[in-house]
Write an enzyme that holds these catalytic residues in place. Structure first.
Site, PDB file in Angstrom:
ATOM      1  N   ASP A   1      -0.961  53.767  -4.005  1.00 31.73           N
ATOM      2  CA  ASP A   1      -0.509  53.784  -5.399  1.00 31.73           C
ATOM      3  C   ASP A   1       0.439  54.951  -5.646  1.00 31.73           C
ATOM      4  OD1 ASP A   1      -2.539  55.734  -5.344  1.00 31.73           O
ATOM      5  OD2 ASP A   1      -3.072  55.372  -7.451  1.00 31.73           O
TER       6      ASP A   1
ATOM      7  N   GLU B   1      -0.082  60.577  -6.450  1.00 27.28           N
ATOM      8  CA  GLU B   1      -0.172  59.862  -7.719  1.00 27.28           C
ATOM      9  C   GLU B   1       0.402  60.698  -8.849  1.00 27.28           C
ATOM     10  OE1 GLU B   1      -4.264  58.691  -9.530  1.00 27.28           O
ATOM     11  OE2 GLU B   1      -3.462  60.431 -10.575  1.00 27.28           O
TER      12      GLU B   1
END
Lengths: 237, 611, 354
Positions: free
Chosen positions: C120, C65
């Site tokens: 993500d 991330e």
């Protein structure tokens, strides 16, 4: 598709008189029709997932050996399947009292599915985990032992398969016990293909000797085709 | 997007309108009664009563939508609502013409999703549209409808998961979601108060419903719902209010008033069934007697009969059984009558009461044994004139634990007889110990085979007991002769019933053709097997099978109440809602119970999309 | 620095930041714009020479991330050298799974600490690569991005209950016929970028499903989404067991990503705005238990407040200054700082802030 709530079939009208004869048919019917009609269901594959009817088996075919007992002889043995996963055995035992309700030992054997299909389509579990909450226990004991004085045992007892819990119920003349046990120890006891074994034992007898009532449960031996080992360090029992 | 000050304006507008349909009247009666602090019941005829028209311009979005989808009822309601907002307003003449909408965005897709119950999808589509056309705003009416639908969902899911405070919060956040046309939400709100032990608020909520919602059916259902939580006194108050307050024309509120009495009867009869002698207060007892008499309820009279029979008040018991038999002759009523006369010592009357059913009903034949106990030859030659034996008295009292205790000591004293073992089987069945019962019947059968044929056997002995269970099929009864069960048949019958009770349906079905039973017994067992099978079919969701089995069963015996309800659910699940409704209704009309009401309400709500 | 190339207004504004056009207004009423100078300050604090972003709030670990956020901010800051260092480290150290996805977690002591991916992180990296390809006309970035997007589509995009959803990681998010999902993994602008690639239809469906799920995933009195949620076979959404049952550090990004993609429907921002204004726009709690509503003593960070200010504006609640966002502290942690910058970028792209 319309939403429909889960439903329970009604119990037979409580006003139906209880005399020998036709009324008994109701008792049988009620036992068989504690149903849910399901959620707006067209779930066809459910068919194989609900329990089969009970069928009678010889006591020798039971996966359990009980000690010889004058008070609690084996009266009948039955079994049924739920999907390919569960086998349930129930042993009706003699009841030396005049109290209602059968003495019995119930054994649920949960195996692991042996096919991909079996893994995908699993029936709902036939016993809850935890086996009892205080609420369900209260409801069960009230049903099993109406009008008796109830006490949940403070400490667990041990049988060949480890600790188990139980409730006692007493009135002026008789005593009863309800004991339950879930065996899930894969490290030592259970063979690979057996996911869990659940035992439930209910016995009423004359007098107040709880130990005598629990004796069959304390000394029973499971005899499934694949060996279930006994829990350790029980020698001192 | 904001909706300032318009709600009060709307409420005032609602109150200003008189006349029109009953819905509008309801609005005028009820407009915004507080169900609880912060929560109001908005008694509006159409969805979304809190919408805000742009100043000077009525919001016709919903109107056009209803017109387009051809929903006449909602269209009319919407017209009424808009007229209420602006008395000078006239419905547009081009109502059915396609309409170009503001900013070139057609709202139809959103309305379509909404009316299909796809609220989240509608929200998603609107957000996407607003991303593409930032200048566009959905109509207030659409947003209002979405809010309402979401609130209803929130109330429902919070109440389904027993998060009662959240039910109240959700209702407070969107008071318009709690309304007569969203009665389910109002019920859930009242339930939440009750579950949180805020009984006064629960009562207020129920009260608001029964005094503002115009439909008698809804008021009546509300009283049944409330019966779970409110005291009999408050239920009485509720029924009285519901039967009188704010009546709408064309509605018959007598059923609202009777709801409370029905509840009371049900409750008392249930207590009668379980009551220990004397457990009911004199007032309750006289109440239930009055209701049973009023309704000429034979089942209720039988329940009363047994209540008195257990108290050994045989005279009173006899009069109720007799009453029941007069209203609706049945072997159940006759059975009670036989045992009551027997308790009074009037054996002649007892036999007379049994006469119409003798040999046709096993329960009567069984009851007769208390009047004329069968004497096994090894029974010890005990003579009868002393009145009923200890065992017979226990049976007449329905004291089955006593029955097996007496039999046990008798056997210990003087050995077993086939008759004793058979009686023991019946008593064990009563004690829900079918496995032992089956064994007892089997023992009785074995013993009977060794005993000499009984002299006083009630059956025309045809080789009789000594043939065991095997001769039956080869010796059919002579036509025309009333066939009474032989002891062997009684034993076989007892075993069959015990097997039913243990769930051994498959085995019993297999063995039934080879079992020695009278035709009546056989029919009874077959009917029970079919009922059990119908139950299983429902469980398996084989609803057509349920109907097939119940239909076949009906040819053997009339359909009892609980199977009627099972039939109702099968119809419901086959989406034959009207038939399901009619089925539940016919049962509910005879005697309204929680089960019949639940079926009725569910079918009704499904038919009218009131979830 | 290369001028931004792109057709959408958002892309222009996203890139325009690199010119430092936005005047920095004094006070806290306006978000500090994200510009090249802001990027430099960010890189000084969080980007190590070898090319990894340090999560200063989490014992100095790095994760996919962080790499993704860093790469995106480097593009926005117009710093290709930094971008290449970030991408290089990511490839070398994290892309060791062999399936084109990144191992999500790396610790200074133990290296790759968890081989599972975090969807993500993969999405942020792929999206950054697409932006870089556009900004610097470099086809290699695009090729790399497409490989990641394909790997994501193959392993993480699943159809469930009639919805196309994104599993949070390759392993461990299916429990029977129930999936565990993370609402904040719906990085809408990234999903839109993926949908525009050839064969990207399933990504369009993912965006649609995201909006549907965010409408369903509303719990407690503020109607907030949980950090982790379940989706069962019937399409019912719940709060996931086995995680903290709360709205918090994950789900706070939900309104941020929506805003970054140009969504402005007040309905989707209202829950967050309601929460913030309920606490006067100041000491907003960092987490709220769901559905109960118990709040922590820990207050929302500057970055979270920046998200709330954005949400309040889009929800039309409390006016423009409903939330007071203090300036970033000198030692503001990685996550808070990152959220602050992305909030600024979202506000800029929506035309709310310069």
């Amino acid at each position: 598709m319309p939403w429909s709530p889960m439903r329970q079939m009604p119990m037979a009208d409580s006003r139906i008189c209880r005399t020998p004869g036709r009324a008994m048919l109701w008792a049988a019917l009620v036992a068989a029709t504690l149903l849910t009609s399901g959620c707006a269901g067209w779930v066809r594959d459910n068919l194989t997932q609900s329990p089969t009817p009970w069928r009678r088996i010889q006591p020798a075919a039971l996966p359990v050996t009980l000690p010889e007992s004058r008070d609690f002889p084996i009266v009948a043995a039955r079994m049924r399947d739920t999907g390919a996963i569960y086998k349930t055995y129930t042993v009706a035992l003699g009841n030396p009292t005049t109290l209602p309700g059968e003495n019995r030992l119930t054994i649920d054997v949960q195996t692991l599915p042996d096919s991909l299909f079996g893994a995908l389509v699993q029936p709902p579990r036939v016993f809850p985990v935890p086996l009892y909450t205080m609420e369900t226990l209260t409801a069960t004991t009230r049903r099993e032992f109406p009008d008796m004085k109830m006490k949940v045992a403070d400490t667990a007892r041990r049988n060949h398969y480890g600790d188990y819990d139980y409730v006692t119920a007493q009135d002026a003349v008789n005593s009863c016990v309800l004991a339950w046990q879930l065996i899930t120890d894969h490290k030592r006891m259970l063979p690979e293909r057996i996911e869990a074994v659940r035992l439930e034992y209910r016995a009423c007898g004359v007098g107040s000797n709880i130990r005598a009532l629990l004796a069959p449960f304390d000394s029973l031996t499971l005899t499934l085709p694949e060996t279930i080992l006994e829990a350790q360090d029980l020698d001192g029992m | 997007m904001t909706r300032p000050v318009l709600l009060p304006v709307l409420l005032l507008a609602g109150i200003a309108v008189i006349g029109g349909g009953s819905d509008v009247r309801a609005q005028s009666n009820g407009g915004g009664r507080a169900l609880a602090p912060g929560v109001k019941v908005e008694v509006a005829p159409a969805p979304g009563s809190g919408s805000s028209p742009a100043a000077g311009k009525v919001d016709e979005t919903a109107l056009r939508y209803y017109a387009r989808i051809g929903d006449g009822e909602r269209l009319e309601a919407e017209i009424a609502r808009l007229r209420a907002l602006d008395p000078g307003w006239e419905p547009p003449k081009d109502l059915f013409a396609p309409q170009p909408t503001a900013a070139g965005v057609d709202e139809t897709p959103f309305w379509t999703l909404l009316s299909a119950g796809k609220v989240a999808e509608a929200r998603a589509a609107i957000a996407e549209q607003r991303r593409k056309s930032p200048s566009w705003q959905p109509s207030d009416k659409l947003l209002q409808e979405l809010d309402l639908a979401e609130s209803a969902g929130r109330i429902r899911s919070a109440s389904d998961t027993k998060r009662w405070q959240e039910v109240i919060d959700a209702a407070a956040a969107q008071p318009e979601a709690v309304a007569c046309n969203r009665l389910d939400n109002a019920w859930r709100l009242a339930e939440a108060y009750a579950e949180l032990k805020q009984t006064d608020r629960a009562f207020d909520a129920y009260k608001t419903i029964v005094t503002t919602c115009p439909k008698a059916k809804e008021r009546r259902d509300t009283i049944f719902k409330a019966s779970r939580y409110l005291s009999p006194e408050r239920l009485r108050e509720l029924s009285a209010l519901g039967a009188t307050a704010n009546p709408a024309t064309g509605e018959d509120y007598s059923t609202v008033r009777s709801a409370e009495a029905e509840l009371e009867t049900g409750r008392l009869l249930e207590r009668l069934g379980n009551a220990k002698p004397g457990a009911l207060s004199a007032a309750d007892l006289s109440r239930v007697q009055g209701i049973v008499r009023d309704k000429q309820d034979a089942d209720g009279a039988i329940a009363l009969g047994w209540y008195f029979q257990k108290q050994k008040n045989f005279t009173e018991a006899q009069s109720w059984f007799s009453q029941a038999n007069g209203w609706a002759p049945s072997d159940k009523a006759a059975e009670g009558l036989v045992l009551a006369y027997n308790g009074m010592g009037d054996k002649a009357q007892a036999r007379a009461a049994a006469a119409p059913w003798k040999g046709k009903s096993s329960r009567i034949d069984q009851a007769l044994k208390a009047v004329d106990p069968p004497r096994g030859p090894s029974g010890g030659g005990r003579s009868a004139p002393q009145g009923p034996s200890e065992l017979d008295q226990a049976l007449a009292r329905h004291d089955f634990a006593g029955c097996i205790a007496i039999i046990r000591s008798t056997i210990a004293r003087s050995g077993p007889t086939a008759a004793l073992l058979q009686q023991r089987g019946w008593c064990l069945l009563e004690l829900k110990r079918p496995s032992e019962a089956e064994a007892s019947f089997a023992e009785a059968q074995t013993l009977a085979a060794r005993e000499p044929a009984p002299k006083a056997a009630p059956a025309p002995a045809k080789g009789g007991a000594s043939t065991g269970g095997k001769a039956g099929d080869r010796s059919p009864s002579a036509a025309g002769l009333p066939q009474t069960a032989t002891p062997a048949q009684e034993n076989a019958y007892g075993q069959a019933i015990a097997r039913l009770a243990t769930g051994d349906v498959t085995g019993l079905t297999r063995d039934l053709p080879r079992t020695n039973l009278t035709p009546a017994q056989r029919a009874e067992i077959r009917a029970s097997l079919m009922a059990t099978e119908a139950g299983r079919a429902l469980e398996d969701k084989r609803y057509r099978d349920v109907l097939r089995l119940l239909d076949a069963r009906k040819e053997l015996e009339p359909e009892p109440r609980n199977l009627g309800i099972l039939r109702g659910w099968a119809l419901y699940n086959l989406m034959r809602y009207d038939e399901a409704y009619a089925q539940f209704k016919s049962i509910d009309d005879r005697l309204s119970t929680e089960d019949s009401r639940e079926g009725l309400t569910t079918a009704w709500k499904t038919i009218y999309h009131e979830w | 620095m290369t001028p931004p190339i792109g057709s959408s207004r958002r892309a222009v504004l996203f890139g325009a930041a690199s010119f430092g056009l936005a005047a920095s207004l004094p006070g806290s009423l306006r978000a500090a714009p994200f510009d090249a100078a802001a990027w430099r300050r960010y890189a000084e604090r969080f980007l190590l020479p070898e090319g990894r972003i340090v999560d200063t709030g989490n014992k100095g670990i790095s994760h996919s991330e962080g790499q993704g956020y860093g790469m995106l901010l480097a593009v926005a800051g117009g710093d290709r050298a930094a971008f290449d260092r970030l991408w290089g480290w990511t490839q070398r150290v994290l892309m060791v799974r062999g399936d084109g996805l990144t191992a999500w977690r790396w610790t200074p002591d133990g290296g790759v600490a968890d081989h599972n991916n975090a969807s993500d992180g993969d999405m942020l990296i792929a999206w950054a690569l697409l932006r870089a390809a556009e900004a610097w006309q470099a086809e290699a970035y695009r090729t790399a991005a497409i490989a990641i997007v394909k790997a994501l589509a193959a392993g993480l995009l699943v159809e469930h209950a009639g919805l196309t959803v994104l599993l949070p990681g390759r392993d461990g998010f299916r429990k029977g016929d129930t999936l565990v999902l993370n609402p904040s993994y719906w990085i809408f602008p990234a999903i839109r970028a993926f949908a525009a690639l050839p064969g990207g239809e399933r990504w369009s469906k993912l965006a649609e499903s995201g909006l549907v799920l965010l409408s369903k995933a509303r719990f407690g009195s503020f109607q907030l989404p949980p950090d982790w949620m379940t989706l069962d076979a019937s399409g019912t959404v719940g709060i996931a067991d086995g995680f903290k049952k709360q709205y918090g550090y994950d789900a706070v990004r939900v309104p941020l990503y929506l805003a970054l993609d140009g969504y402005r429907d007040p309905y989707y921002f209202r829950p967050f705005a309601t929460l913030a204004t309920h606490f006067g726009g100041k000491a907003v709690p960092a987490t709220v238990s769901l559905p109960g509503g118990t709040t922590t003593q820990v207050a929302a960070s500057v970055g979270m407040l920046a998200v709330y200010r954005l949400a309040c504006r889009l929800a039309g609640i409390g006016g423009g200054d409903a939330v007071t966002v203090p300036p970033l502290a000198p030692d503001e942690d990685y996550y808070s700082t990152t959220l602050t910058h992305f909030s600024a970028l979202a506000a800029q792209s929506l035309g709310i802030d310069p």
